[in-house]
Design a protein around this motif. Structure first.
Motif, mmCIF file in Angstrom:
data_model
loop_
_atom_site.group_PDB
_atom_site.id
_atom_site.type_symbol
_atom_site.label_atom_id
_atom_site.label_comp_id
_atom_site.label_asym_id
_atom_site.label_seq_id
_atom_site.Cartn_x
_atom_site.Cartn_y
_atom_site.Cartn_z
ATOM 1 N N GLY A 227 0.784 -1.233 0.000
ATOM 2 C CA GLY A 227 0.000 0.000 0.000
ATOM 3 C C GLY A 227 0.812 1.277 0.000
ATOM 4 O O GLY A 227 0.251 2.362 0.188
ATOM 5 N N ARG A 229 4.129 3.233 -2.242
ATOM 6 C CA ARG A 229 5.045 3.099 -3.375
ATOM 7 C C ARG A 229 5.917 4.333 -3.540
ATOM 8 O O ARG A 229 5.483 5.459 -3.284
ATOM 9 N N ASP A 303 -3.062 2.638 -3.382
ATOM 10 C CA ASP A 303 -1.734 2.806 -2.785
ATOM 11 C C ASP A 303 -1.435 4.283 -2.523
ATOM 12 O O ASP A 303 -1.916 5.165 -3.243
#
Length: 510
Positions: A227, A229, A303
């Protein structure tokens, strides 16, 4: 540079706030004492004509900060994440400072890229857009890498920004010196050390090679985080005044209504923002220290996407443990233990009363529990915490400045998503996990194992070290009383002893 001429810059700062009408608004937003408001207005009014005019089309505080320059814009960016401190209207105005400042010409950006990479832009990129975002230090262009076809973000520093920023910081040094001389009670806050820390952070942010390294390291650390990046860095397309990362599509965190319209669980997203920050800080000791709305996006799959790695923070393993113990003490409402940790770490002078300090911490912590954010005045809470630290002689911990500042920013971002969010409740799972892994029997065994590994490396040097110690112990004798053991025996003992100890500890830990 840090001479009396900087007095002019400080005077002009106050004059600009007065001329633009920002002084009254800022003091009221920060809930400043009435005496301070009167003093500031009386001293500022005679000099208002010396202040910068700014852009009359902008709201007063925004107008003053943008007129004063990048260092002040940075301060405004922080305040934009704190609607509970400065009010929702002012916070919304200040969000323009995050990524919507006036851009410089694309031709200038292309010239900088060509100078830095020593190749024509058209040889590097098949497409190079107009600016898509502009902040205090740099702006971003969307581009396509020639050959691979990768879509990337190219960040380019503003021309001349280094000199402008350092000039502002120079005036801050004078302000710190004046605080030291005119307000002795504030010396424990180490104003000069704070500015030196800020200065070092800025120096790193103005060299995009450092930001490139930070992005690359942060990407490696978080690659397995669910979740969350971080874009890939392109080393061959990065240099001192420009850098290139993978392009990320998503909804900026400043567009709260657009995020809500996706149907995402807003309280869960707010908690994930807080927990991601704490996980990086406690687990890795390396965290994003500029996590305002302009540097975060929500990906289509939910995310959290992080950008802009100019300001990153580091804390060592010992400090992480101290910090975690303080947090878990607050979460468990064990104020006595929180007080003890402060004394053990040397944060509070040893001659102070630990019980009295625990009582004072209770007065800070208890109003938070059982209430959502809408029922808590963070401005008053911070003012009370400042009073407590002043009364007990706590000095500013410069190694924690970025961590503490980022916590304030992260909480502000989380509350913009979920106004009822409680930072302490969101932090609980991450801190509990860290405590279980790093403070307890397993952690002790792991520390001993690491120590044994280090000691085993000294095996080849043990004969010489022991011989030297024996010589010094013989009070003037040139040779030790007992003959030294053969070198081959020392080597065998050192290697075998270290190896056996490591194996034993691994067996117990496993």
């Amino acid at each position: 540079m840090r001479g009396p001429h900087n007095i002019w810059r400080l005077i002009r700062t106050g004059a600009t706030f007065e001329r633009t009408g920002a002084m009254k608004i800022a003091l009221e937003a920060l809930d400043a004492p009435r005496s301070l408001r009167i003093t500031a207005r009386v001293l500022g009014w005679p000099f208002k004509w010396l202040g910068y005019k700014g852009d009359p089309s902008q709201p007063p505080v925004l107008r003053a900060l943008t007129a004063l320059g990048p260092a002040y814009i940075k301060f405004g960016q922080i305040m934009s994440t704190r609607p509970d401190v400065v009010g929702p209207d002012l916070a919304q105005q200040l969000r323009v400072l995050q990524d919507k400042l006036p851009a410089f010409p694309t031709e200038t950006a292309r010239a900088i890229v060509e100078q830095e990479l020593d190749r024509p832009v058209d040889d590097l990129f098949s497409e190079f857009s107009e600016p898509v975002a502009a902040a205090s230090l740099a702006q971003v262009h969307k581009a396509t890498v020639r050959g691979s076809g990768d879509t990337v973000a190219v960040k380019v520093l503003r021309p001349g920004i280094e000199r402008q920023f350092l000039r502002d910081v120079d005036a801050f040094y004078l302000a710190a010196w004046l605080i030291d001389r005119l307000a002795p009670s504030a010396r424990r806050l180490k104003p000069r050390a704070v500015i030196e820390h800020f200065d070092s952070v800025v120096q790193g942010e103005l060299d995009l090679r450092m930001e490139s390294a930070a992005c690359d390291e942060f990407h490696a650390n978080t690659e397995g985080d669910e979740g969350f990046r971080v874009p890939k860095l392109y080393w061959d397309l990065s240099a001192r005044r420009m850098m290139t990362t993978g392009w990320v599509d998503g909804i900026p965190f400043g567009e709260v209504e657009a995020i809500r319209a996706t149907g995402i669980d807003m309280p869960d997203l707010a908690n994930r923002v807080v927990q991601s920050f704490l996980r990086h800080a406690l687990r890795d000791g390396f965290f994003h220290a500029d996590m305002h709305q302009g540097n975060l996006k929500l990906a289509p799959n939910g995310d959290i996407l992080a950008m802009d790695f100019g300001i990153m923070g580091r804390i060592d393993a010992y400090t992480r443990r101290v910090y975690a113990e303080i947090l878990i003490g607050f979460l468990r409402r064990d104020y006595r233990r929180v007080a003890e940790v402060h004394f053990e770490a040397g944060y509070v002078p040893a001659d102070r009363d630990v019980e009295a300090f625990a009582q004072a911490l209770r007065s800070v912590g208890e109003p938070i529990f059982g209430h959502d954010a809408s029922q808590i005045s963070m401005a008053r809470l911070l003012a009370h915490l400042f009073d407590v630290t002043e009364r007990f002689g706590m000095e500013t911990r410069t190694e924690l400045i970025l961590l503490q500042r980022t916590m304030v920013v992260v909480e502000g971002v989380a509350r913009s998503i979920d106004p009822a969010m409680n930072m302490w409740q969101g932090a609980h799972p991450v801190v509990e996990t860290y405590i279980a892994d790093n403070i307890g029997p397993k952690a002790v065994i792991r520390d001993l194992r690491d120590t044994a590994i280090v000691l085993s490396r000294f095996g080849p040097r043990l004969p010489d070290l022991v011989n030297r110690a024996l010589i010094r112990a013989n009070a003037g004798d040139t040779e030790p009383d007992t003959a030294p053991l053969p070198v081959w025996l020392w080597l065998l003992l050192g290697a075998a002893g270290g190896g056996l100890l490591v194996a034993l500890l691994e067996l117990v830990a496993g």
